[in-house]
Write a protein that holds these residues in place. Sequence first.
Motif, PDB file in Angstrom:
ATOM      1  N   ALA A  97      62.650 -11.274  53.744  1.00 31.51           N
ATOM      2  CA  ALA A  97      62.879  -9.902  55.184  1.00 31.51           C
ATOM      3  C   ALA A  97      65.251 -10.173  54.448  1.00 31.51           C
ATOM      4  N   MET A  98      65.883 -10.948  54.005  1.00 30.26           N
ATOM      5  CA  MET A  98      67.353 -10.404  53.523  1.00 30.26           C
ATOM      6  C   MET A  98      67.254  -9.220  53.149  1.00 30.26           C
ATOM      7  N   ALA A  99      66.609  -8.808  51.685  1.00 31.66           N
ATOM      8  CA  ALA A  99      66.594  -7.483  51.459  1.00 31.66           C
ATOM      9  C   ALA A  99      66.123  -6.175  52.367  1.00 31.66           C
ATOM     10  N   LYS A 100      65.603  -6.297  53.153  1.00 36.08           N
ATOM     11  CA  LYS A 100      65.483  -5.114  54.355  1.00 36.08           C
ATOM     12  C   LYS A 100      66.403  -5.240  55.048  1.00 36.08           C
ATOM     13  N   PHE A 101      66.878  -6.443  55.775  1.00 34.73           N
ATOM     14  CA  PHE A 101      67.585  -6.473  56.555  1.00 34.73           C
ATOM     15  C   PHE A 101      68.923  -5.428  56.345  1.00 34.73           C
ATOM     16  N   TRP A 102      69.530  -5.688  54.310  1.00 35.21           N
ATOM     17  CA  TRP A 102      71.146  -4.952  53.744  1.00 35.21           C
ATOM     18  C   TRP A 102      70.295  -3.358  53.346  1.00 35.21           C
ATOM     19  N   ASP A 124      89.931  10.894  59.912  1.00 36.13           N
ATOM     20  CA  ASP A 124      91.286  10.398  58.657  1.00 36.13           C
ATOM     21  C   ASP A 124      90.895   9.857  57.812  1.00 36.13           C
ATOM     22  N   ILE A 125      90.859  10.388  56.571  1.00 33.01           N
ATOM     23  CA  ILE A 125      90.927   9.996  55.073  1.00 33.01           C
ATOM     24  C   ILE A 125      91.337   8.388  54.363  1.00 33.01           C
ATOM     25  N   PRO A 126      92.257   8.195  54.790  1.00 37.12           N
ATOM     26  CA  PRO A 126      92.754   6.360  54.995  1.00 37.12           C
ATOM     27  C   PRO A 126      91.909   5.381  55.439  1.00 37.12           C
ATOM     28  N   GLU A 127      91.398   5.829  57.080  1.00 36.38           N
ATOM     29  CA  GLU A 127      90.849   4.691  57.465  1.00 36.38           C
ATOM     30  C   GLU A 127      88.850   5.008  57.124  1.00 36.38           C
ATOM     31  N   ALA A 128      88.418   6.269  56.646  1.00 35.15           N
ATOM     32  CA  ALA A 128      86.665   5.961  56.653  1.00 35.15           C
ATOM     33  C   ALA A 128      87.398   6.065  54.946  1.00 35.15           C
ATOM     34  N   THR A 129      88.531   5.829  54.003  1.00 41.57           N
ATOM     35  CA  THR A 129      88.091   4.842  52.910  1.00 41.57           C
ATOM     36  C   THR A 129      87.874   3.758  53.020  1.00 41.57           C
ATOM     37  N   GLU A 130      89.258   2.435  54.292  1.00 38.83           N
ATOM     38  CA  GLU A 130      89.198   1.081  54.510  1.00 38.83           C
ATOM     39  C   GLU A 130      87.537   0.811  54.881  1.00 38.83           C
ATOM     40  N   GLN A 131      87.371   1.887  55.588  1.00 35.82           N
ATOM     41  CA  GLN A 131      85.102   1.711  56.251  1.00 35.82           C
ATOM     42  C   GLN A 131      83.887   1.031  55.304  1.00 35.82           C
ATOM     43  N   PHE A 132      84.862   2.378  54.094  1.00 38.83           N
ATOM     44  CA  PHE A 132      83.456   2.229  53.931  1.00 38.83           C
ATOM     45  C   PHE A 132      84.177   1.104  52.510  1.00 38.83           C
ATOM     46  N   ILE A 133      85.238   0.758  51.515  1.00 42.77           N
ATOM     47  CA  ILE A 133      85.093  -0.810  51.128  1.00 42.77           C
ATOM     48  C   ILE A 133      85.121  -1.902  51.590  1.00 42.77           C
ATOM     49  N   ALA A 134      85.315  -1.818  53.143  1.00 42.01           N
ATOM     50  CA  ALA A 134      84.800  -2.911  53.628  1.00 42.01           C
ATOM     51  C   ALA A 134      83.375  -3.199  53.512  1.00 42.01           C
ATOM     52  N   SER A 135      82.777  -2.964  53.710  1.00 44.30           N
ATOM     53  CA  SER A 135      80.992  -2.423  53.587  1.00 44.30           C
ATOM     54  C   SER A 135      81.172  -2.830  52.677  1.00 44.30           C
ATOM     55  N   LEU A 136      81.472  -2.277  51.301  1.00 44.30           N
ATOM     56  CA  LEU A 136      81.792  -2.522  49.775  1.00 44.30           C
ATOM     57  C   LEU A 136      81.529  -4.089  49.514  1.00 44.30           C
ATOM     58  N   GLN A 137      82.405  -4.546  50.784  1.00 47.88           N
ATOM     59  CA  GLN A 137      83.378  -6.108  50.451  1.00 47.88           C
ATOM     60  C   GLN A 137      82.175  -7.129  50.948  1.00 47.88           C
ATOM     61  N   LEU A 138      81.070  -6.432  52.009  1.00 47.66           N
ATOM     62  CA  LEU A 138      79.766  -7.168  52.622  1.00 47.66           C
ATOM     63  C   LEU A 138      78.914  -6.896  51.441  1.00 47.66           C
ATOM     64  N   LEU A 139      78.608  -6.279  50.603  1.00 48.32           N
ATOM     65  CA  LEU A 139      77.759  -6.270  50.464  1.00 48.32           C
ATOM     66  C   LEU A 139      77.826  -6.804  48.814  1.00 48.32           C
ATOM     67  N   GLU A 140      79.688  -7.369  48.490  1.00 46.06           N
ATOM     68  CA  GLU A 140      79.189  -7.770  47.313  1.00 46.06           C
ATOM     69  C   GLU A 140      79.015  -9.497  47.758  1.00 46.06           C
ATOM     70  N   ALA A 141      79.401  -9.737  48.972  1.00 39.77           N
ATOM     71  CA  ALA A 141      79.113 -10.959  49.218  1.00 39.77           C
ATOM     72  C   ALA A 141      77.359 -10.961  49.206  1.00 39.77           C
ATOM     73  N   GLU A 144      75.641 -12.222  45.869  1.00 42.78           N
ATOM     74  CA  GLU A 144      76.464 -13.181  45.678  1.00 42.78           C
ATOM     75  C   GLU A 144      74.824 -14.311  45.848  1.00 42.78           C
ATOM     76  N   LYS A 145      74.747 -13.721  46.900  1.00 35.09           N
ATOM     77  CA  LYS A 145      73.546 -14.506  47.376  1.00 35.09           C
ATOM     78  C   LYS A 145      71.606 -13.972  47.175  1.00 35.09           C
ATOM     79  N   CYS A 146      71.737 -13.098  47.352  1.00 34.13           N
ATOM     80  CA  CYS A 146      70.571 -12.014  46.498  1.00 34.13           C
ATOM     81  C   CYS A 146      70.569 -12.252  45.623  1.00 34.13           C
ATOM     82  N   SER A 147      71.212 -12.303  44.073  1.00 32.29           N
ATOM     83  CA  SER A 147      71.404 -11.869  43.458  1.00 32.29           C
ATOM     84  C   SER A 147      70.761 -13.821  42.794  1.00 32.29           C
ATOM     85  N   LYS A 148      71.297 -14.858  42.706  1.00 30.53           N
ATOM     86  CA  LYS A 148      71.004 -15.996  42.757  1.00 30.53           C
ATOM     87  C   LYS A 148      71.196 -16.061  41.360  1.00 30.53           C
ATOM     88  N   GLY A 149      72.882 -15.417  40.514  1.00 28.75           N
ATOM     89  CA  GLY A 149      73.201 -15.156  39.480  1.00 28.75           C
ATOM     90  C   GLY A 149      72.788 -14.642  38.587  1.00 28.75           C
TER      91      GLY A 149
END
Length: 231
Positions: A97-102, A124-141, A144-149
């Motif tokens: 379910a988590m794999a399908k959610f992400w 707005d390139i700076p704003e769009a870049t900030e939004q993209f990086i925010a999404s990457l940081q969600l995937l970073e977290a 860590e949960k999905c890979s289990k190390g």
Amino acid sequence: MAVVVEEVKLIGSPSSLFTCRPRVALNLKGVEYDFLQEKWWKKSDQLLESNPVYKKIPVLIHNNKPICESMIIVEYIDETWTSIGPSILPSDSYDRAMAKFWTAYSDDKFPALLRNLTGPVPGDIPEATEQFIASLQLLEAAFEKCSKGKRFFGGDEIGYLDIALGSHFGWIGATEKLADVRLLEKEKVPHLVEWYERYFAHPAVKDVMPTTDELLAFVTEVKSNFTAPAN
């Protein structure tokens, strides 16, 4: 006993990162297939007959039966060839379910975020870049949960979410060059950068994923065809 010879074909384009999804899955399973290449500006009769609803690539044709939509194809490949290669979908129902959610999250967010940076009328390139990086940081977290190390979102081996995300991450290098921005930085998303490097170096991936230069050439080709005068 008669031997059943399976016929497997994939309609797609080498420059289509959504086409890369089933190609990676077929490679992981070790399934041989014929790759029927489409030109993005001219849809073949076979494509129109195989996918009359959306008229889009990719389409898997297995023993004359068409299957459409990239992640539906990936799931079909996993469920059809269970006896060979690694499992692509997690066996645990919660992990699945988590794999399908992400996957749904990435398919919803990343195309729009990339268009904001590289579209015909960039925002707005700076704003769009900030939004993209925010999404990457969600995937970073999420990693860590999905890979289990372990090495991939799917664990020791590439899985469903790895394949889904890889199709979007393939555009990151080209997007950085087109928009003159930095998106994937180890200081901000260290686990994701390491995953990215492992994924794109994997034998099932590296020979089917278009390079940054190939994607830039594709963008140039698309733009030239859009601006070319009609005959």
